[in-house]
Structures are given as structure tokens and as C-alpha cells.
Design a protein around this motif. Structure first.
Motif, PDB file in Angstrom:
ATOM      1  N   THR A  95       0.808  -1.216   0.000  1.00 56.36           N
ATOM      2  CA  THR A  95       0.000   0.000   0.000  1.00 56.36           C
ATOM      3  C   THR A  95       0.845   1.270   0.000  1.00 56.36           C
ATOM      4  O   THR A  95       0.324   2.355  -0.287  1.00 56.36           O
ATOM      5  N   PHE A  96       2.136   1.176   0.331  1.00 64.24           N
ATOM      6  CA  PHE A  96       2.940   2.399   0.416  1.00 64.24           C
ATOM      7  C   PHE A  96       4.374   2.226  -0.062  1.00 64.24           C
ATOM      8  O   PHE A  96       5.089   3.220  -0.221  1.00 64.24           O
ATOM      9  N   LEU A  97       4.852   1.002  -0.303  1.00 59.70           N
ATOM     10  CA  LEU A  97       6.201   0.804  -0.823  1.00 59.70           C
ATOM     11  C   LEU A  97       6.136   0.412  -2.287  1.00 59.70           C
ATOM     12  O   LEU A  97       5.325  -0.435  -2.683  1.00 59.70           O
ATOM     13  N   TYR A 101      10.068  -3.735  -3.326  1.00 61.94           N
ATOM     14  CA  TYR A 101       9.978  -3.881  -1.870  1.00 61.94           C
ATOM     15  C   TYR A 101       8.573  -4.259  -1.414  1.00 61.94           C
ATOM     16  O   TYR A 101       8.392  -5.104  -0.538  1.00 61.94           O
ATOM     17  N   GLY A 102       7.553  -3.644  -2.001  1.00 65.32           N
ATOM     18  CA  GLY A 102       6.200  -3.942  -1.581  1.00 65.32           C
ATOM     19  C   GLY A 102       5.692  -5.282  -2.054  1.00 65.32           C
ATOM     20  O   GLY A 102       4.703  -5.799  -1.519  1.00 65.32           O
ATOM     21  N   ASN A 103       6.347  -5.882  -3.055  1.00 67.03           N
ATOM     22  CA  ASN A 103       5.866  -7.130  -3.636  1.00 67.03           C
ATOM     23  C   ASN A 103       6.569  -8.362  -3.096  1.00 67.03           C
ATOM     24  O   ASN A 103       6.234  -9.480  -3.488  1.00 67.03           O
ATOM     25  N   VAL A 198      12.803   5.450   1.141  1.00 63.96           N
ATOM     26  CA  VAL A 198      12.378   5.797   2.491  1.00 63.96           C
ATOM     27  C   VAL A 198      10.933   6.288   2.398  1.00 63.96           C
ATOM     28  O   VAL A 198      10.585   7.050   1.491  1.00 63.96           O
ATOM     29  N   ALA A 199      10.066   5.817   3.290  1.00 66.32           N
ATOM     30  CA  ALA A 199       8.637   6.115   3.195  1.00 66.32           C
ATOM     31  C   ALA A 199       8.052   6.374   4.567  1.00 66.32           C
ATOM     32  O   ALA A 199       8.566   5.888   5.585  1.00 66.32           O
ATOM     33  N   MET A 204       4.875   5.673  11.235  1.00 62.12           N
ATOM     34  CA  MET A 204       6.057   4.829  11.051  1.00 62.12           C
ATOM     35  C   MET A 204       6.860   5.290   9.840  1.00 62.12           C
ATOM     36  O   MET A 204       6.298   5.689   8.816  1.00 62.12           O
ATOM     37  N   ILE A 205       8.177   5.218   9.982  1.00 59.37           N
ATOM     38  CA  ILE A 205       9.063   5.440   8.852  1.00 59.37           C
ATOM     39  C   ILE A 205       9.590   4.085   8.391  1.00 59.37           C
ATOM     40  O   ILE A 205       9.861   3.198   9.214  1.00 59.37           O
ATOM     41  N   TYR A 206       9.679   3.905   7.092  1.00 60.29           N
ATOM     42  CA  TYR A 206      10.179   2.668   6.498  1.00 60.29           C
ATOM     43  C   TYR A 206      11.353   3.010   5.595  1.00 60.29           C
ATOM     44  O   TYR A 206      11.245   3.885   4.740  1.00 60.29           O
ATOM     45  N   MET A 207      12.457   2.314   5.801  1.00 60.43           N
ATOM     46  CA  MET A 207      13.627   2.483   4.960  1.00 60.43           C
ATOM     47  C   MET A 207      13.967   1.143   4.332  1.00 60.43           C
ATOM     48  O   MET A 207      14.189   0.152   5.047  1.00 60.43           O
ATOM     49  N   ALA A 208      13.970   1.070   3.020  1.00 66.23           N
ATOM     50  CA  ALA A 208      14.161  -0.193   2.308  1.00 66.23           C
ATOM     51  C   ALA A 208      15.324  -0.071   1.331  1.00 66.23           C
ATOM     52  O   ALA A 208      15.465   0.942   0.638  1.00 66.23           O
ATOM     53  N   PHE A 209      16.143  -1.121   1.265  1.00 67.72           N
ATOM     54  CA  PHE A 209      17.252  -1.162   0.318  1.00 67.72           C
ATOM     55  C   PHE A 209      17.695  -2.608   0.138  1.00 67.72           C
ATOM     56  O   PHE A 209      17.307  -3.490   0.921  1.00 67.72           O
TER      57      PHE A 209
END
Length: 441
Positions: A95-97, A101-103, A198-199, A204-209
């Protein structure tokens, strides 16, 4: 080793370490936040690792905000807070990434410290997808690896939102512990071609890499920390708090091993009191209070025995901390070796008490030489090891200033007493002898 860093500065700012005391107020604020505002935005990093693309997402099913566990960080054994935080692992990242990352499905999700939640998945080709989330209002959050478990020499991914609401994410190299030694756009993290993200989703903050390693990643030392201030000109401020732990990235286990900061503080306090205060004071007494015989002797024995007990407790706690840390470096090994060496010298001093020859003994002068110089050697290495321990433990300015003040007072006292002793002996030498003449009979 990864460095996880997070800021939670409410207005007024609420330190994360005391976050559990603000739960009622926090829930009210978050409830209003979800009811009226609840913006969801994310950003992707550009070629220069500077995220500037903003996309708005309006969803009404954001995650709930939960308090940390009763001992100050999440992921500890027992308690309902850890179980509630685990419910956040069910949040739908799609819903937000953005992709990929979201999949990604089948990610391992673990609460690790305070409100930090770590999601990760390693593919067969050793590509690790990492998503870090935590409660956030302002400041910065990051994650990085280190080769030896120390902050210095590690690399970190850091994300934040500036005052204008623009998302930023960069890699930093932590050359040292000072803010000036944290270098932007540098580091050794093996990033893939997938842009970091970064979202914000609710509070909440989400950082993905993604990272690609040469081999399978298993047990890895991790440093957790957070800074409360938004970086200016991409320069990070000093962290407000940090946590060192060892995380197991092996599929299915994902155990977290904590290195207690309280244990480290107790080790430092015992060392400063034992080798930095009690033993030096006990060594001063026989040199400048010899004229108070036998008071000086009993004071010297009692004080040095108390200092030895503190020193022994320091070494035992240090050995326990060394085994718990499970990270061995040259500095840590040197600190440990010096501590054991000082303990051996202290034991020899205790044995000297029982082997003390009489004053008229021929070997008394050799005993005095041995007792004096072994004691001075122990005090010198004790002070050296305290400084080295502060460097290894990344002690704050309060520790350094406190020990510096204590050491300065002791040195000043020794100088004053030495000058007074020299003047007293000089006066005795300069005073002519007096003769009493018998009256003439």
C-alpha cells in the motif's frame, strides 16, 4: 555491522529511551493523527543517493502505534508489548512501498529494539532485501554493517525527511565517532541497482534497500542508535542513544543477542572507582602520612583491600561482557589483557602484605622496592586502561570530563602534598641543631 539509527523527537521531544512513560499521550496524538491527517508518502533515491521523488498515497488502514517493552526495548523475552509489535509485521507493504519492496513475500519480521522492526529476506544469489521501520516524527534513521562490531569503520544507510517534508536517503561511512568523521556518499555497503526507498506510513518510517553479499549472511553484530535532529546540509548530528547487539540472519532463527549498556556502564563505574579513585588514594597515604604511625598503615591496608575488591569485580564483569559481546578486536583484546595484567599486579600486592618482612630484615629494602614499583605500575596501567575502555565503549563527554576531573584532582593533590613534604624536609635540614649546655656548677 549494521547501524540502526532512529529519532523520535515529539514537540516537546520525547526521548525514545523514556518512550514508555508517554504512552497515554502518544496514543491520543496518534489517534487524532489517523483520524484527520495520516499522510502516506515515499521517495526513491536518485543517482546521487539523494531521494527527491515524492508520491502521495492516501490510505485509511495504517498500522497502530504500540509502546515499547517494559525494559526499554522491544524484542526482550516475555511481555505483551513484543507480541503487539509483532502484529505490525502483518502490515501490507504494497500500500505504500514501490516494487520490488512492496511485492516481496515471505520476509522475516522481527522487533529488535524500542519501536524498531526489521524485515529481511535473502535470496539464493545472496541478495538481501532489508526494510527497517520505527515510530518517527523527525530526525534520521539508518542501518549499516561493520567488520569488527565497532561503530568506527562501519557503513550505514541513513534516511530522513527534512523540514519541508522532502525525503532523503544516503549512504554514510563512519570513519570515527565524531560527527565530522561521518562522511556522506561514502561507504562499503554492496548496494544493488534497485534504488533505496524511504517512506512514511502513519507514524512509522520505512527504509528499504537491497544488498548483495558474496556469501550467505548469518550472525552479524549490529549497532542500534538514533539522532533527534534533522540533518543540515546532509551532515548527521551525534546519536542520542545506541544499542549494540548480534543478529542472526539465518533463515528461520533470527535470534537477537543484546549487549546490555547497563552492564557496560557498571564495568566502567567499577573500574573508575577501583583503579581510578580508591587505589590511588590508598597509595598516597603511606607516602605522606608516615608520621601518623600506625594509623597510616591500617588506612593503607583497608583502602587498598577495598580497591582490590572493586578491581576484581571490574575484571569479572569485563570477562562476562567480553563473552557476551562475541566480537573480538585488537582494542578490546588489549583492554582485556591490560585489565588481567593489572589484576595480577594487584594480587601480588596482596601477597606482599602477608610476606612483609620485619624492618630490621636484610631483604626489607628489596621488598620495599618490589611493593612500591609494582604498585606504581598497576596505577599507571589502571589509568591507561580506563582511557582505553572509554574509547572502546564510545563513552560520552560526561564520562570523559568526569574521569578527567577526578584524575586532575588526584594529580593536584599529589603535587601539593609533594611540595609541602619537600618544604618540611627542607626546613628540617636548614634548622641548626640546638645544644643544651649544662650549668656551671
Amino acid at each position: 555491522m549494521f547501524i540502526l539509527v532512529m529519532s523520535t523527537s515529539w514537540k516537546p521531544w520525547i526521548p525514545m529511551a523514556n518512550f514508555r512513560f508517554q504512552v497515554p499521550v502518544l496514543r491520543i496524538l496518534v489517534g487524532l493523527y489517523f483520524l484527520f491527517l495520516e499522510p502516506k508518502i515515499f521517495a526513491e533515491a536518485g543517482d546521487g543517493n539523494d531521494a527527491t521523488t515524492l508520491v502521495g498515497i492516501n490510505k485509511q488502514d495504517g498500522p497502530s502505534v504500540l509502546p515499547p517493552s517494559s525494559d526499554g526495548y522491544i524484542g526482550s523475552s516475555g511481555g505483551d508489548s513484543s507480541g503487539e509489535m509483532l502484529e505490525l509485521c502483518n502490515t501490507d507493504l504494497r500500500t505504500f512501498l514501490p516494487p520490488p519492496y512492496g511485492n516481496i513475500s515471505g520476509m522475516v519480521c522481527k522487533p529488535i529494539w524500542n519501536t524498531f522492526i526489521l524485515r529481511y529476506l535473502e535470496r539464493d544469489d545472496h541478495v538481501m532485501t532489508i526494510i527497517l521501520s520505527a515510530i518517527y516524527t523527525s530526525g534520521w534513521v539508518g542501518m549499516g554493517f561493520s567488520k569488527d562490531g565497532m561503530m568506527a569503520g562501519s557503513s550505514a544507510m541513513v534516511g530522513w525527511f527534512n523540514k519541508k517534508g522532502h525525503a532523503r536517503i544516503k549512504q554514510y561511512f563512519l570513519q570515527g565517532t565524531r560527527p565530522s568523521q561521518v562522511i556522506q556518499d561514502k561507504g562499503e555497503l554492496p548496494l544493488t541497482n534497485v534504488p533505496p526507498v524511504v517512506a512514511l506510513y502513519g507514524p512509522m518510517i520505512y527504509m528499504a534497500f537491497q544488498l548483495k553479499f558474496e556469501t550467505h549472511l548469518s550472525r552479524q553484530p549490529i549497532i542500534l542508535a538514533f539522532g533527534a535532529r534533522i540533518p543540515k546540509h546532509f551532515r548527521l548530528t551525534h546519536h542520542d542513544d545506541k544499542r549494540t547487539l548480534v543478529f542472526d540472519f539465518s533463515a528461520g532463527s533470527s535470534s537477537v543477542l543484546y549487549v546490555s549498556s547497563r552492564q557496560k556502564k557498571n564495568h566502567g563505574i567499577l573500574g573508575i572507582f577501583g583503579w581510578g579513585l580508591i587505589l590511588p588514594v590508598g597509595a598516597i597515604i603511606p607516602r605522606y602520612l608516615k608520621h601518623k604511625d600506625p594509623l597510616w598503615y591500617y588506612l593503607h591496608v583497608i583502602i587498598q583491600l577495598a580497591g582490590f575488591i572493586f578491581g576484581l569485580a571490574t575484571v569479572l564483569l569485563g570477562i562476562q561482557l567480553y563473552n557476551t559481546l562475541n566480537v573480538k578486536t585488537s582494542n578490546i583484546d588489549a583492554h582485556r589483557g591490560i585489565g588481567i595484567f593489572i589484576l595480577v599486579l594487584s594480587i601480588l600486592q596482596i601477597l606482599a602484605f602477608f610476606l612483609r618482612p620485619k624492618k630490621d630484615s636484610k631483604i626489607r629494602k628489596y621488598w620495599n622496592w618490589y611493593h612500591h614499583w609494582f604498585g606504581r605500575l598497576a596505577l599507571f596501567f589502571g589509568a591507561l586502561n580506563i582511557v582505553l575502555g572509554m574509547q572502546i565503549g564510545y563513552a560520552g563527554n560526561d564520562w570523559k570530563i568526569g574521569y578527567g576531573f577526578l584524575l586532575g584532582i588526584i594529580l593536584l593533590a599529589v603535587i601539593v602534598l609533594e611540595v609541602l613534604s619537600w618544604k618540611k624536609n627542607s626546613n628540617k635540614t636548614d634548622t641548626p641543631p640546638t645544644f643544651q649546655m649544662n650549668p656551671i656548677q
